[in-house]
Design a protein around this motif. Structure first.
Motif, PDB file in Angstrom:
ATOM      1  N   MET A   1       0.838  -1.167   0.000  1.00  0.00           N
ATOM      2  CA  MET A   1       0.000   0.000   0.000  1.00  0.00           C
ATOM      3  C   MET A   1       0.890   1.239   0.000  1.00  0.00           C
ATOM      4  O   MET A   1       1.572   1.502   0.974  1.00  0.00           O
ATOM      5  N   THR A   2       0.892   1.944  -1.094  1.00  0.00           N
ATOM      6  CA  THR A   2       1.642   3.199  -1.145  1.00  0.00           C
ATOM      7  C   THR A   2       0.707   4.396  -1.083  1.00  0.00           C
ATOM      8  O   THR A   2       1.128   5.488  -0.736  1.00  0.00           O
ATOM      9  N   ASN A   3      -0.549   4.190  -1.422  1.00  0.00           N
ATOM     10  CA  ASN A   3      -1.566   5.234  -1.342  1.00  0.00           C
ATOM     11  C   ASN A   3      -2.605   4.815  -0.316  1.00  0.00           C
ATOM     12  O   ASN A   3      -2.858   3.629  -0.131  1.00  0.00           O
ATOM     13  N   GLN A   4      -3.242   5.791   0.300  1.00  0.00           N
ATOM     14  CA  GLN A   4      -4.237   5.432   1.299  1.00  0.00           C
ATOM     15  C   GLN A   4      -5.506   4.872   0.667  1.00  0.00           C
ATOM     16  O   GLN A   4      -6.182   4.068   1.289  1.00  0.00           O
ATOM     17  N   ILE A   5      -5.816   5.254  -0.543  1.00  0.00           N
ATOM     18  CA  ILE A   5      -6.939   4.678  -1.274  1.00  0.00           C
ATOM     19  C   ILE A   5      -6.365   4.036  -2.525  1.00  0.00           C
ATOM     20  O   ILE A   5      -5.791   4.710  -3.377  1.00  0.00           O
ATOM     21  N   THR A   6      -6.502   2.722  -2.620  1.00  0.00           N
ATOM     22  CA  THR A   6      -6.020   1.979  -3.776  1.00  0.00           C
ATOM     23  C   THR A   6      -7.211   1.257  -4.386  1.00  0.00           C
ATOM     24  O   THR A   6      -7.901   0.500  -3.705  1.00  0.00           O
ATOM     25  N   ASP A   7      -7.465   1.517  -5.666  1.00  0.00           N
ATOM     26  CA  ASP A   7      -8.657   0.981  -6.312  1.00  0.00           C
ATOM     27  C   ASP A   7      -8.343   0.448  -7.707  1.00  0.00           C
ATOM     28  O   ASP A   7      -8.825   0.972  -8.702  1.00  0.00           O
ATOM     29  N   PRO A   8      -7.518  -0.619  -7.792  1.00  0.00           N
ATOM     30  CA  PRO A   8      -7.193  -1.152  -9.111  1.00  0.00           C
ATOM     31  C   PRO A   8      -8.399  -1.758  -9.827  1.00  0.00           C
ATOM     32  O   PRO A   8      -8.401  -1.864 -11.051  1.00  0.00           O
ATOM     33  N   ALA A   9      -9.427  -2.124  -9.092  1.00  0.00           N
ATOM     34  CA  ALA A   9     -10.626  -2.695  -9.703  1.00  0.00           C
ATOM     35  C   ALA A   9     -11.594  -1.610 -10.163  1.00  0.00           C
ATOM     36  O   ALA A   9     -12.636  -1.908 -10.743  1.00  0.00           O
ATOM     37  N   VAL A  10     -11.272  -0.352  -9.916  1.00  0.00           N
ATOM     38  CA  VAL A  10     -12.074   0.813 -10.290  1.00  0.00           C
ATOM     39  C   VAL A  10     -13.506   0.667  -9.775  1.00  0.00           C
ATOM     40  O   VAL A  10     -14.476   0.838 -10.502  1.00  0.00           O
ATOM     41  N   LEU A  11     -13.620   0.347  -8.510  1.00  0.00           N
ATOM     42  CA  LEU A  11     -14.932   0.156  -7.898  1.00  0.00           C
ATOM     43  C   LEU A  11     -15.511   1.450  -7.336  1.00  0.00           C
ATOM     44  O   LEU A  11     -16.730   1.603  -7.271  1.00  0.00           O
ATOM     45  N   LEU A  12     -14.658   2.375  -6.937  1.00  0.00           N
ATOM     46  CA  LEU A  12     -15.151   3.614  -6.345  1.00  0.00           C
ATOM     47  C   LEU A  12     -15.625   4.632  -7.373  1.00  0.00           C
ATOM     48  O   LEU A  12     -16.440   5.487  -7.060  1.00  0.00           O
ATOM     49  N   GLY A  13     -15.094   4.540  -8.569  1.00  0.00           N
ATOM     50  CA  GLY A  13     -15.491   5.479  -9.616  1.00  0.00           C
ATOM     51  C   GLY A  13     -15.311   6.917  -9.179  1.00  0.00           C
ATOM     52  O   GLY A  13     -14.240   7.321  -8.735  1.00  0.00           O
ATOM     53  N   ASP A  14     -16.397   7.696  -9.247  1.00  0.00           N
ATOM     54  CA  ASP A  14     -16.359   9.110  -8.870  1.00  0.00           C
ATOM     55  C   ASP A  14     -16.284   9.316  -7.361  1.00  0.00           C
ATOM     56  O   ASP A  14     -16.202  10.450  -6.903  1.00  0.00           O
ATOM     57  N   GLY A  15     -16.312   8.243  -6.589  1.00  0.00           N
ATOM     58  CA  GLY A  15     -16.278   8.349  -5.135  1.00  0.00           C
ATOM     59  C   GLY A  15     -14.883   8.483  -4.543  1.00  0.00           C
ATOM     60  O   GLY A  15     -14.739   8.654  -3.333  1.00  0.00           O
ATOM     61  N   ILE A  16     -13.847   8.421  -5.352  1.00  0.00           N
ATOM     62  CA  ILE A  16     -12.482   8.494  -4.829  1.00  0.00           C
ATOM     63  C   ILE A  16     -12.216   9.809  -4.086  1.00  0.00           C
ATOM     64  O   ILE A  16     -11.658   9.777  -2.993  1.00  0.00           O
ATOM     65  N   PRO A  17     -12.610  10.981  -4.611  1.00  0.00           N
ATOM     66  CA  PRO A  17     -12.363  12.215  -3.844  1.00  0.00           C
ATOM     67  C   PRO A  17     -13.037  12.203  -2.470  1.00  0.00           C
ATOM     68  O   PRO A  17     -12.441  12.635  -1.480  1.00  0.00           O
TER      69      PRO A  17
END
Length: 96
Positions: A1-17
């Motif tokens: 884990m280098t980032n606090q939010i990691t989403d390689p499956a692109v599940l969060l979409g526009d929810g990342i911010p």
């Protein structure tokens, strides 16, 4: 884990911010660093073990929490990791 939010499956979409903002608020309020990873599968590994192994490989420490979520099709699994020396008595530590 280098980032606090990691989403390689692109599940969060526009929810990342919004997720990044929530993580920053937790850090500001409690001095805790939450790491979250969203994947499509844990590859037949127990979710808690997957989270524990990922936390160890990432050198997370007693002020860090890891939430791992796998979403595949219509199902989801999650696991988490909290260091045994986690500082806050209101949380329970567990490596599932």
């Amino acid at each position: 884990m280098t980032n606090q939010i990691t989403d390689p499956a692109v599940l969060l979409g526009d929810g990342i911010p919004a997720a990044r903002e929530a993580v920053a608020e937790l850090a500001a309020e409690d001095g805790l660093d939450l790491y979250a990873v969203f994947v499509s599968s844990f590859d037949n590994t127990n979710p808690g073990e997957w989270a524990r192994d990922t936390a160890r490989m990432s050198d997370l420490d007693e002020n860090d929490l890891l939430l791992a979520v796998a979403v595949g099709g219509t199902t989801y699994e999650y696991g988490y990791w909290v260091n045994e020396e986690f500082p806050s008595p209101r949380w329970t530590s567990s490596a599932r």
